[in-house]
Design a protein around this motif. Sequence first.
Motif, PDB file in Angstrom:
ATOM      1  N   ALA A 140       3.837  -5.017  -1.944  1.00 35.72           N
ATOM      2  CA  ALA A 140       4.518  -4.122  -1.008  1.00 35.72           C
ATOM      3  C   ALA A 140       4.426  -4.687   0.406  1.00 35.72           C
ATOM      4  O   ALA A 140       5.411  -4.674   1.151  1.00 35.72           O
TER       5      ALA A 140
ATOM      6  N   LEU B  83      12.275   1.797   0.062  1.00 33.38           N
ATOM      7  CA  LEU B  83      12.464   0.351   0.043  1.00 33.38           C
ATOM      8  C   LEU B  83      13.958   0.013   0.033  1.00 33.38           C
ATOM      9  O   LEU B  83      14.426  -0.811   0.828  1.00 33.38           O
TER      10      LEU B  83
ATOM     11  N   TRP C 287      11.460  -1.993  -8.813  1.00 36.87           N
ATOM     12  CA  TRP C 287      10.704  -1.293  -7.772  1.00 36.87           C
ATOM     13  C   TRP C 287      11.571  -0.240  -7.098  1.00 36.87           C
ATOM     14  O   TRP C 287      11.149   0.895  -6.908  1.00 36.87           O
TER      15      TRP C 287
END
Length: 80
Positions: free
Chosen positions: A57, A17, A45
């Motif tokens: 997500a 991410l 996260w």
Amino acid sequence: MNMGGMQVEKENFGALLRESRKEKGMSQADLSEATGFTIRVISLWENGRHDISLKNADTVLKALGATMTIGGEADEPVLQ
């Protein structure tokens, strides 16, 4: 996080991410604005300190213009 029967370590997802966000030239503040999530939760996260739901997500990945593909040589998740 369990994706399609495969357990994805939250630290690995967080690293993917973060990498995707940086590749897009976005700060955590930019991603926060695009998704409505707080900078704090995005940081949690990314550092693997908080679980992310599939729904969240999906929201984050859409904001990044990314998709997740499971598979490949090592069956590792890849953000595209």
